[in-house]
Design a protein around this motif. Structure first.
Motif, PDB file in Angstrom:
ATOM      1  N   GLN A  72      -3.695   1.670   0.404  1.00 16.56           N
ATOM      2  CA  GLN A  72      -4.137   0.387  -0.151  1.00 16.56           C
ATOM      3  C   GLN A  72      -4.866   0.572  -1.479  1.00 16.56           C
ATOM      4  OE1 GLN A  72      -6.397  -1.020   3.196  1.00 16.56           O
ATOM      5  NE2 GLN A  72      -4.669  -2.147   4.053  1.00 16.56           N
ATOM      6  N   VAL A  73      -5.746   1.547  -1.535  1.00 17.15           N
ATOM      7  CA  VAL A  73      -6.483   1.815  -2.778  1.00 17.15           C
ATOM      8  C   VAL A  73      -5.527   2.253  -3.874  1.00 17.15           C
ATOM      9  CG1 VAL A  73      -8.101   3.447  -3.848  1.00 17.15           C
ATOM     10  CG2 VAL A  73      -8.730   2.269  -1.733  1.00 17.15           C
ATOM     11  N   LEU A  74      -4.596   3.138  -3.551  1.00 19.83           N
ATOM     12  CA  LEU A  74      -3.657   3.635  -4.554  1.00 19.83           C
ATOM     13  C   LEU A  74      -2.800   2.498  -5.112  1.00 19.83           C
ATOM     14  CD1 LEU A  74      -2.899   6.250  -5.977  1.00 19.83           C
ATOM     15  CD2 LEU A  74      -1.177   6.624  -4.204  1.00 19.83           C
ATOM     16  N   LYS A  75      -2.357   1.623  -4.246  1.00 23.17           N
ATOM     17  CA  LYS A  75      -1.555   0.479  -4.719  1.00 23.17           C
ATOM     18  C   LYS A  75      -2.392  -0.427  -5.625  1.00 23.17           C
ATOM     19  CE  LYS A  75       1.807  -2.935  -3.536  1.00 23.17           C
ATOM     20  NZ  LYS A  75       3.109  -2.873  -2.972  1.00 23.17           N
ATOM     21  N   ARG A  76      -3.620  -0.668  -5.213  1.00 24.18           N
ATOM     22  CA  ARG A  76      -4.489  -1.553  -5.992  1.00 24.18           C
ATOM     23  C   ARG A  76      -4.804  -0.966  -7.369  1.00 24.18           C
ATOM     24  NH1 ARG A  76      -8.875  -1.709  -2.950  1.00 24.18           N
ATOM     25  NH2 ARG A  76     -10.204  -0.525  -4.323  1.00 24.18           N
ATOM     26  N   ILE A  77      -5.135   0.311  -7.453  1.00 22.68           N
ATOM     27  CA  ILE A  77      -5.568   0.849  -8.749  1.00 22.68           C
ATOM     28  C   ILE A  77      -4.409   1.202  -9.668  1.00 22.68           C
ATOM     29  CG2 ILE A  77      -7.753   1.664  -7.794  1.00 22.68           C
ATOM     30  CD1 ILE A  77      -6.672   4.547  -8.128  1.00 22.68           C
ATOM     31  N   THR A  78      -3.201   1.373  -9.108  1.00 25.22           N
ATOM     32  CA  THR A  78      -2.058   1.736  -9.959  1.00 25.22           C
ATOM     33  C   THR A  78      -1.140   0.561 -10.250  1.00 25.22           C
ATOM     34  OG1 THR A  78      -0.613   2.334  -8.100  1.00 25.22           O
ATOM     35  CG2 THR A  78      -2.017   4.092  -9.046  1.00 25.22           C
ATOM     36  N   GLY A  79      -1.198  -0.483  -9.417  1.00 19.64           N
ATOM     37  CA  GLY A  79      -0.263  -1.587  -9.570  1.00 19.64           C
ATOM     38  C   GLY A  79       1.158  -1.207  -9.187  1.00 19.64           C
ATOM     39  N   ALA A  80       1.310  -0.147  -8.398  1.00 18.68           N
ATOM     40  CA  ALA A  80       2.628   0.335  -7.983  1.00 18.68           C
ATOM     41  C   ALA A  80       3.403  -0.743  -7.234  1.00 18.68           C
ATOM     42  CB  ALA A  80       2.479   1.563  -7.091  1.00 18.68           C
ATOM     43  N   GLN A  81       4.723  -0.676  -7.355  1.00 24.90           N
ATOM     44  CA  GLN A  81       5.589  -1.593  -6.622  1.00 24.90           C
ATOM     45  C   GLN A  81       5.765  -1.154  -5.179  1.00 24.90           C
ATOM     46  OE1 GLN A  81       8.822  -1.142  -9.414  1.00 24.90           O
ATOM     47  NE2 GLN A  81       8.596  -3.272 -10.051  1.00 24.90           N
ATOM     48  N   LYS A  82       5.660   0.151  -4.929  1.00 28.82           N
ATOM     49  CA  LYS A  82       5.907   0.688  -3.590  1.00 28.82           C
ATOM     50  C   LYS A  82       5.024   1.900  -3.367  1.00 28.82           C
ATOM     51  CE  LYS A  82       8.284   1.051   0.241  1.00 28.82           C
ATOM     52  NZ  LYS A  82       7.308   0.960   1.278  1.00 28.82           N
ATOM     53  N   ILE A  83       4.502   2.013  -2.171  1.00 30.32           N
ATOM     54  CA  ILE A  83       3.751   3.202  -1.772  1.00 30.32           C
ATOM     55  C   ILE A  83       4.590   3.948  -0.740  1.00 30.32           C
ATOM     56  CG2 ILE A  83       1.684   4.081  -0.625  1.00 30.32           C
ATOM     57  CD1 ILE A  83       1.089   2.925  -3.402  1.00 30.32           C
ATOM     58  N   ASN A  84       4.899   5.201  -1.042  1.00 31.04           N
ATOM     59  CA  ASN A  84       5.638   6.054  -0.115  1.00 31.04           C
ATOM     60  C   ASN A  84       4.641   6.905   0.672  1.00 31.04           C
ATOM     61  OD1 ASN A  84       8.417   6.901  -2.349  1.00 31.04           O
ATOM     62  ND2 ASN A  84       7.948   5.003  -1.335  1.00 31.04           N
ATOM     63  N   VAL A  85       4.817   6.970   1.988  1.00 31.88           N
ATOM     64  CA  VAL A  85       3.962   7.768   2.860  1.00 31.88           C
ATOM     65  C   VAL A  85       4.865   8.673   3.675  1.00 31.88           C
ATOM     66  CG1 VAL A  85       2.319   7.713   4.778  1.00 31.88           C
ATOM     67  CG2 VAL A  85       2.211   5.949   3.003  1.00 31.88           C
ATOM     68  N   GLY A  86       4.535   9.956   3.720  1.00 33.41           N
ATOM     69  CA  GLY A  86       5.361  10.871   4.502  1.00 33.41           C
ATOM     70  C   GLY A  86       4.628  12.138   4.883  1.00 33.41           C
ATOM     71  N   ALA A  87       5.052  12.717   5.997  1.00 33.02           N
ATOM     72  CA  ALA A  87       4.529  13.995   6.470  1.00 33.02           C
ATOM     73  C   ALA A  87       5.733  14.871   6.786  1.00 33.02           C
ATOM     74  CB  ALA A  87       3.646  13.808   7.696  1.00 33.02           C
ATOM     75  N   LEU A  88       6.226  15.583   5.773  1.00 36.30           N
ATOM     76  CA  LEU A  88       7.454  16.353   5.944  1.00 36.30           C
ATOM     77  C   LEU A  88       7.194  17.757   6.476  1.00 36.30           C
ATOM     78  CD1 LEU A  88       8.007  14.118   3.670  1.00 36.30           C
ATOM     79  CD2 LEU A  88      10.087  15.392   3.358  1.00 36.30           C
ATOM     80  N   GLY A  89       6.518  18.582   5.706  1.00 35.64           N
ATOM     81  CA  GLY A  89       6.155  19.917   6.166  1.00 35.64           C
ATOM     82  C   GLY A  89       7.286  20.921   6.201  1.00 35.64           C
ATOM     83  N   ASN A  90       8.377  20.667   5.505  1.00 35.16           N
ATOM     84  CA  ASN A  90       9.481  21.624   5.509  1.00 35.16           C
ATOM     85  C   ASN A  90       9.157  22.868   4.696  1.00 35.16           C
ATOM     86  OD1 ASN A  90      10.819  19.669   6.935  1.00 35.16           O
ATOM     87  ND2 ASN A  90      12.119  19.040   5.247  1.00 35.16           N
ATOM     88  N   ILE A  91       8.347  22.749   3.673  1.00 33.34           N
ATOM     89  CA  ILE A  91       7.976  23.891   2.839  1.00 33.34           C
ATOM     90  C   ILE A  91       6.581  24.370   3.195  1.00 33.34           C
ATOM     91  CG2 ILE A  91       7.534  24.640   0.465  1.00 33.34           C
ATOM     92  CD1 ILE A  91       9.815  22.739  -0.388  1.00 33.34           C
ATOM     93  N   VAL A  92       5.618  23.468   3.228  1.00 37.05           N
ATOM     94  CA  VAL A  92       4.245  23.790   3.637  1.00 37.05           C
ATOM     95  C   VAL A  92       4.075  23.299   5.063  1.00 37.05           C
ATOM     96  CG1 VAL A  92       1.796  23.355   3.204  1.00 37.05           C
ATOM     97  CG2 VAL A  92       3.372  23.632   1.274  1.00 37.05           C
ATOM     98  N   ARG A  93       3.916  24.224   5.986  1.00 37.97           N
ATOM     99  CA  ARG A  93       3.858  23.874   7.407  1.00 37.97           C
ATOM    100  C   ARG A  93       2.566  23.177   7.813  1.00 37.97           C
ATOM    101  NH1 ARG A  93       9.031  24.923   9.461  1.00 37.97           N
ATOM    102  NH2 ARG A  93       8.265  25.298  11.532  1.00 37.97           N
ATOM    103  N   GLN A  94       1.472  23.477   7.119  1.00 42.14           N
ATOM    104  CA  GLN A  94       0.193  22.867   7.471  1.00 42.14           C
ATOM    105  C   GLN A  94       0.330  21.347   7.427  1.00 42.14           C
ATOM    106  OE1 GLN A  94      -3.098  23.660   4.784  1.00 42.14           O
ATOM    107  NE2 GLN A  94      -4.552  23.375   6.452  1.00 42.14           N
ATOM    108  N   LEU A  95      -0.149  20.680   8.459  1.00 38.68           N
ATOM    109  CA  LEU A  95      -0.061  19.232   8.517  1.00 38.68           C
ATOM    110  C   LEU A  95      -0.755  18.607   7.317  1.00 38.68           C
ATOM    111  CD1 LEU A  95       0.687  16.602   9.951  1.00 38.68           C
ATOM    112  CD2 LEU A  95      -1.444  16.818  11.274  1.00 38.68           C
ATOM    113  N   HIS A  96      -0.014  17.775   6.611  1.00 40.15           N
ATOM    114  CA  HIS A  96      -0.554  17.023   5.480  1.00 40.15           C
ATOM    115  C   HIS A  96       0.297  15.779   5.294  1.00 40.15           C
ATOM    116  CE1 HIS A  96       2.569  19.576   3.729  1.00 40.15           C
ATOM    117  NE2 HIS A  96       2.639  18.748   2.691  1.00 40.15           N
ATOM    118  N   VAL A  97      -0.320  14.735   4.767  1.00 37.35           N
ATOM    119  CA  VAL A  97       0.360  13.457   4.579  1.00 37.35           C
ATOM    120  C   VAL A  97       0.368  13.125   3.092  1.00 37.35           C
ATOM    121  CG1 VAL A  97       0.325  10.990   5.117  1.00 37.35           C
ATOM    122  CG2 VAL A  97      -0.368  12.653   6.863  1.00 37.35           C
TER     123      VAL A  97
END
Length: 138
Positions: A68-93
């Motif tokens: 929400q903050v990122l959308k508000r401060i950037t005016g982005a049209q879309k916010i993508n959220v993902g937790a892939l981990g195919n290269i870096v295994r450590q959990l991160h979003v």
């Protein structure tokens, strides 16, 4: 429980922004996209389901707040959220602000071209803006 240590690749590719209730908030050092990373501050995690239910909920709350903050401060049209981990295994979003016409639109940001690091002035401005907006969102 294992001690929390940030994966070396995440440490090399990102910069610290703030400490969230469930995780570290970091900025991907690539000025082509406003791109944030949340890393749960617990060791030995690879999958979302490795977190207990309460910690999953806390990470989700942090992720939604950051999005929400990122959308508000950037005016982005879309916010993508993902937790892939195919290269870096450590959990991160990943939380990425996207807009039509950005460097990789409409494709994914992963593997698109070469990262363009922030210069010192822009990095300072971006982290200050994020910290200010995150504080205001509390």
């Amino acid at each position: 429980m294992q001690t929390f240590t940030l994966d070396p690749r995440l440490a090399a590719d990102t910069l610290p922004v703030a400490r969230m209730p469930s995780s570290e908030l970091r900025l991907m050092n690539d000025r082509r996209w406003p791109w944030l990373i949340l890393v749960p501050a617990q060791g030995g995690l690879e999958e979302l389901f490795d977190l207990p239910a309460a910690a999953q909920a806390a990470l989700n709350d942090d992720t939604m707040r950051v999005a929400q903050v990122l959308k508000r401060i950037t005016g982005a049209q879309k916010i993508n959220v993902g937790a892939l981990g195919n290269i870096v295994r450590q959990l991160h979003v990943h939380v990425v602000a996207r807009s039509e016409g950005d460097a990789g639109w409409p494709g994914p940001v992963w593997g698109h071209g070469k990262a363009e690091p922030y210069d010192a002035r822009d990095l300072q401005a971006m982290t200050a803006r994020l910290r200010g907006a995150m504080g205001a969102a509390s």
